[in-house]
Design a protein around this motif. Sequence first.
Motif, PDB file in Angstrom:
ATOM      1  N   GLN A   1      -8.641  39.074   7.677  1.00 39.11           N
ATOM      2  CA  GLN A   1      -8.572  40.516   7.458  1.00 39.11           C
ATOM      3  C   GLN A   1      -9.863  41.007   6.805  1.00 39.11           C
ATOM      4  O   GLN A   1     -10.398  42.062   7.168  1.00 39.11           O
TER       5      GLN A   1
ATOM      6  N   TYR B   1       1.986  35.352  14.972  1.00 37.71           N
ATOM      7  CA  TYR B   1       0.698  35.529  14.290  1.00 37.71           C
ATOM      8  C   TYR B   1      -0.405  34.762  15.000  1.00 37.71           C
ATOM      9  O   TYR B   1      -1.512  35.270  15.193  1.00 37.71           O
TER      10      TYR B   1
ATOM     11  N   TRP C   1      -1.594  41.103   9.821  1.00 36.41           N
ATOM     12  CA  TRP C   1      -1.889  40.376   8.586  1.00 36.41           C
ATOM     13  C   TRP C   1      -0.666  40.258   7.682  1.00 36.41           C
ATOM     14  O   TRP C   1      -0.685  39.482   6.725  1.00 36.41           O
TER      15      TRP C   1
ATOM     16  N   ALA D   1      -4.797  34.775   6.983  1.00 33.73           N
ATOM     17  CA  ALA D   1      -4.583  36.206   7.181  1.00 33.73           C
ATOM     18  C   ALA D   1      -5.457  37.008   6.224  1.00 33.73           C
ATOM     19  O   ALA D   1      -6.013  38.048   6.589  1.00 33.73           O
TER      20      ALA D   1
END
Length: 360
Positions: free
Chosen positions: A253, A171, A205, A249
Amino acid sequence: MSGSIAVEYTARRPGARLRAGARVVLCAAVSWYLCLWWGTSTAPVPAALPAVLILREDMYAWPRMGWERLAGVVVGVLLSTVVLHWLPDPAWSFPAVLVSGCAGMYLMGRPGAPNQQVLITALMVYATAVPGYPLARLEESLVGIAVVVLLGPLLWPPDPYRSAAAGLDGYRADVRELLGGVAGRLERGLAVRGPVALPEQARVWLRPQAARDAFERAAGARPVLGRHRAGRLPPDGLDGRLVLAVRTALTLQYFSEELRERARASRGSGAAGAGGGAGAADAGDPALSALAPLVRATGAVLDAALRGAEFTAELDRARALDLAHREAHPARHDAVLRAGLHLTHEALADHAPGAGPAGV
């Protein structure tokens, strides 16, 4: 969420793939030869199938999948046996097996995941008109499932803490690349392509939550993992970094989606007013052009925080750039555009040393 995304980073390595394949081969072979020794049949294929169908990346799902498969086999055998007993005419028996098998498949399944084993077993028993086959299929399925559930976790058990850390690193790398690409296009005055426009990019995400799930399962020390794995201590600070990843995340996003909509609106107005220079459409929006240093600084501080490095100075710089952008572009739609980055900074501040429980 099952956790398969977090495991994905480790499963790509040849060694992990080799171990997963060897686990399937060994469990299938043990099940096959146990049934040959037991004398269930000369070709106990149903005994080998559980190893192929159950041994997937999420080890925690193996017992549940085993029970679901066994229940589906039992019900399928019963359905087909009862139908063949009362309706020996194929003109009536086959539709009855098909309809009852489909009904059982959905009644015994979970939302969005019907138990297909019910219909498969019912059709196999119906098509194999051999005395003793239904009982043999039950016995072989039971042996195969027992081997998978009991032996499978002992063969190269995965380290869920390592899987969680790998998911976090993946990530971190994806977000660093994503934000760096956005900042670079903004600096050059090019049109911004939405980072969530493609399905494979949208999966970025989902990875923090999958990694967090793997960590929590390991912390719960479920017996299926094996005691020598479950008893390991997690890397220092991993829990807090996973919490930060899950929070950012969501905020990033939101920012990426808002940026994509803003860029699309800018391109639309630019095309209507200047003949459609798509490459330079975003250059006509000063708030977008001025956002590049803030995006790059946010990416840098988040990368440092997710690595476990000191990031206080980088966070102060990012917040200063946020304030400067707010003063230069105070409009409401500019504030909405910055909101995702601002919330990211707040999550980072909560994670900073000395920030309290959220910053553990």
